[in-house]
Design a protein around this motif. Structure first.
Motif, PDB file in Angstrom:
ATOM      1  N   GLU A  38       0.825  -1.206   0.000  1.00 39.00           N
ATOM      2  CA  GLU A  38       0.000   0.000   0.000  1.00 39.00           C
ATOM      3  C   GLU A  38       0.858   1.255   0.000  1.00 39.00           C
ATOM      4  O   GLU A  38       0.566   2.223  -0.720  1.00 39.00           O
ATOM      5  CB  GLU A  38      -0.926  -0.001   1.211  1.00 39.00           C
ATOM      6  N   SER A  39       1.937   1.272   0.794  1.00 36.69           N
ATOM      7  CA  SER A  39       2.828   2.434   0.826  1.00 36.69           C
ATOM      8  C   SER A  39       3.474   2.666  -0.532  1.00 36.69           C
ATOM      9  O   SER A  39       3.606   3.815  -0.981  1.00 36.69           O
ATOM     10  CB  SER A  39       3.894   2.240   1.905  1.00 36.69           C
ATOM     11  N   MET A  40       3.866   1.565  -1.196  1.00 37.03           N
ATOM     12  CA  MET A  40       4.485   1.707  -2.516  1.00 37.03           C
ATOM     13  C   MET A  40       3.485   2.235  -3.536  1.00 37.03           C
ATOM     14  O   MET A  40       3.809   3.088  -4.366  1.00 37.03           O
ATOM     15  CB  MET A  40       5.048   0.363  -2.966  1.00 37.03           C
ATOM     16  N   LEU A  41       2.242   1.732  -3.473  1.00 41.61           N
ATOM     17  CA  LEU A  41       1.219   2.199  -4.408  1.00 41.61           C
ATOM     18  C   LEU A  41       0.903   3.675  -4.197  1.00 41.61           C
ATOM     19  O   LEU A  41       0.638   4.402  -5.167  1.00 41.61           O
ATOM     20  CB  LEU A  41      -0.046   1.367  -4.261  1.00 41.61           C
ATOM     21  N   ARG A  42       0.927   4.132  -2.943  1.00 40.65           N
ATOM     22  CA  ARG A  42       0.656   5.545  -2.663  1.00 40.65           C
ATOM     23  C   ARG A  42       1.708   6.454  -3.275  1.00 40.65           C
ATOM     24  O   ARG A  42       1.457   7.647  -3.501  1.00 40.65           O
ATOM     25  CB  ARG A  42       0.583   5.777  -1.156  1.00 40.65           C
ATOM     26  N   ILE A  43       2.898   5.927  -3.524  1.00 44.21           N
ATOM     27  CA  ILE A  43       3.964   6.724  -4.131  1.00 44.21           C
ATOM     28  C   ILE A  43       4.002   6.532  -5.648  1.00 44.21           C
ATOM     29  O   ILE A  43       4.093   7.494  -6.411  1.00 44.21           O
ATOM     30  CB  ILE A  43       5.328   6.343  -3.513  1.00 44.21           C
ATOM     31  N   VAL A  44       3.901   5.284  -6.091  1.00 42.50           N
ATOM     32  CA  VAL A  44       4.081   4.974  -7.503  1.00 42.50           C
ATOM     33  C   VAL A  44       2.920   5.506  -8.340  1.00 42.50           C
ATOM     34  O   VAL A  44       3.139   6.116  -9.403  1.00 42.50           O
ATOM     35  CB  VAL A  44       4.246   3.453  -7.691  1.00 42.50           C
ATOM     36  N   VAL A  45       1.682   5.290  -7.897  1.00 41.65           N
ATOM     37  CA  VAL A  45       0.534   5.676  -8.717  1.00 41.65           C
ATOM     38  C   VAL A  45       0.472   7.193  -8.935  1.00 41.65           C
ATOM     39  O   VAL A  45       0.362   7.652 -10.083  1.00 41.65           O
ATOM     40  CB  VAL A  45      -0.774   5.149  -8.082  1.00 41.65           C
ATOM     41  N   PRO A  46       0.559   8.042  -7.879  1.00 42.86           N
ATOM     42  CA  PRO A  46       0.567   9.490  -8.153  1.00 42.86           C
ATOM     43  C   PRO A  46       1.753   9.934  -9.000  1.00 42.86           C
ATOM     44  O   PRO A  46       1.605  10.813  -9.863  1.00 42.86           O
ATOM     45  CB  PRO A  46       0.617  10.117  -6.755  1.00 42.86           C
ATOM     46  N   ALA A  47       2.938   9.333  -8.748  1.00 42.60           N
ATOM     47  CA  ALA A  47       4.109   9.712  -9.543  1.00 42.60           C
ATOM     48  C   ALA A  47       3.911   9.364 -11.013  1.00 42.60           C
ATOM     49  O   ALA A  47       4.298  10.138 -11.910  1.00 42.60           O
ATOM     50  CB  ALA A  47       5.357   9.019  -8.996  1.00 42.60           C
ATOM     51  N   ALA A  48       3.305   8.217 -11.286  1.00 43.47           N
ATOM     52  CA  ALA A  48       3.056   7.824 -12.672  1.00 43.47           C
ATOM     53  C   ALA A  48       2.060   8.764 -13.344  1.00 43.47           C
ATOM     54  O   ALA A  48       2.232   9.138 -14.517  1.00 43.47           O
ATOM     55  CB  ALA A  48       2.548   6.384 -12.719  1.00 43.47           C
ATOM     56  N   ILE A  49       1.017   9.153 -12.623  1.00 44.44           N
ATOM     57  CA  ILE A  49       0.017  10.067 -13.195  1.00 44.44           C
ATOM     58  C   ILE A  49       0.638  11.428 -13.499  1.00 44.44           C
ATOM     59  O   ILE A  49       0.422  12.009 -14.574  1.00 44.44           O
ATOM     60  CB  ILE A  49      -1.176  10.206 -12.235  1.00 44.44           C
ATOM     61  N   VAL A  50       1.446  11.938 -12.553  1.00 45.34           N
ATOM     62  CA  VAL A  50       2.107  13.233 -12.780  1.00 45.34           C
ATOM     63  C   VAL A  50       3.065  13.141 -13.971  1.00 45.34           C
ATOM     64  O   VAL A  50       3.133  14.055 -14.809  1.00 45.34           O
ATOM     65  CB  VAL A  50       2.849  13.676 -11.509  1.00 45.34           C
ATOM     66  N   ALA A  51       3.813  12.035 -14.074  1.00 44.16           N
ATOM     67  CA  ALA A  51       4.736  11.867 -15.199  1.00 44.16           C
ATOM     68  C   ALA A  51       3.994  11.831 -16.528  1.00 44.16           C
ATOM     69  O   ALA A  51       4.434  12.443 -17.517  1.00 44.16           O
ATOM     70  CB  ALA A  51       5.552  10.589 -15.004  1.00 44.16           C
TER      71      ALA A  51
END
Length: 296
Positions: A38-51
């Motif tokens: 869950e912690s990884m998804l909270r970082i990866v998903v927003p970062a991917a959307i911003v990218a």
């Protein structure tokens, strides 16, 4: 007559069922894996959307040959940020100092006044309407008056930012102090607890979650107040913040420079929110439901 005792035959648990029951260590390891995921998804998903958004922005500018004075590409904004880092870094530091000083003043004033409101009813009756008036009056409307009456520009900017950040701390802390369980209040009175003991062991823990929520709100508002106040002041020179860099860039039609300063303002706001969210988890995570991690 001989007494007879009836004993129930022992039921043997199959070995397969005993092995199927998960051990406590296995359950804990599974929960740890879920939390890490869950912690990884909270970082990866927003970062991917911003990218993806930044890539779409870059492609749109290049594909349509949009001039940089209308909409600069993200790559040009980053390059402008590095090329003008000396000027922008000093402005960033000024904005950081102004924001933190206003926030500290709001915390001290808001908490002390909230304690006075909770302990003395007449103080709340007399002063709370004034606090509400300061909150509902747009800072953009009273900032010019503050800049006229306060001789120091820095002090005027600090006062404007403080007014914006003050009320969330005051309001949330007052609500928290008043939200203590009435049964616990009666228990403290039954055992003849002193006012300090009641405040230390009952009122303060009850108010802490509300205070942390107000702190996360006030952190962003103090930054907004500092930027809006500087926009109103229209100051220029070396000892100025990011808002002045944005104004100067708009006057000179240096749109990439304006976006670079705006990027720093946004990043500063994000950092403030992340810091206070982490502080809230640190303070409340081991005992309060609002921050305790539960498996969904």
């Amino acid at each position: 007559m001989a007494s007879t005792s009836i004993t129930e035959p022992a039921v043997a648990v199959p070995a397969s069922e005993a092995d199927a029951a998960p051990s406590e260590a296995a359950l804990r390891a599974h929960e740890d894996r879920l939390r890490r995921r869950e912690s990884m998804l909270r970082i990866v998903v927003p970062a991917a959307i911003v990218a993806l958004l930044l890539l779409a922005w870059e492609w749109t500018v290049r594909a349509n040959n949009i001039p940089h004075y209308i909409l600069p590409a993200p790559s040009l904004i980053i390059r402008t940020l590095f090329d003008n880092w000396e000027s922008l870094s000093s402005a960033l530091w000024f904005t950081v100092k102004l924001t933190l000083l206003a926030l500290v003043a709001a915390i001290v004033g808001g908490v002390l006044l909230a304690i006075a409101f909770a302990l003395f009813k007449w103080v709340e009756i007399g002063l709370f309407p004034i606090a509400v008036i300061l909150q509902v009056t747009p800072i953009i409307a009273i900032a010019p008056l503050i800049l006229i009456y306060v001789s120091s520009t820095t002090a005027a900017l600090l006062l404007c930012a403080w007014i914006v950040a003050f009320f969330p701390i005051l309001s949330n802390t007052v609500i928290g102090l008043k939200s203590a369980d009435s049964n616990l209040r009666d228990l403290f009175q039954l055992y003849k607890a002193s006012p300090w003991q009641t405040f230390r062991y009952l009122l303060a823990p009850s108010a802490l979650p509300y205070f942390m929520a107000g702190l996360k709100i006030a952190g962003g508002l103090s930054l907004i107040g500092a930027v809006v106040a500087e926009f109103t002041a229209g100051t220029a020179g070396k000892e100025t913040g990011l808002a002045s860099r944005i104004l100067e860039s708009s006057f000179r039609t240096e749109i990439p420079m304006m976006f670079a300063a705006l990027l720093l303002v946004s990043l500063l706001g994000i950092v403030i929110f992340i810091v206070f969210a982490a502080l809230s988890r640190l303070v409340l995570g081991h005992w309060h439901e609002s921050e305790m991690r539960r498996e969904r």
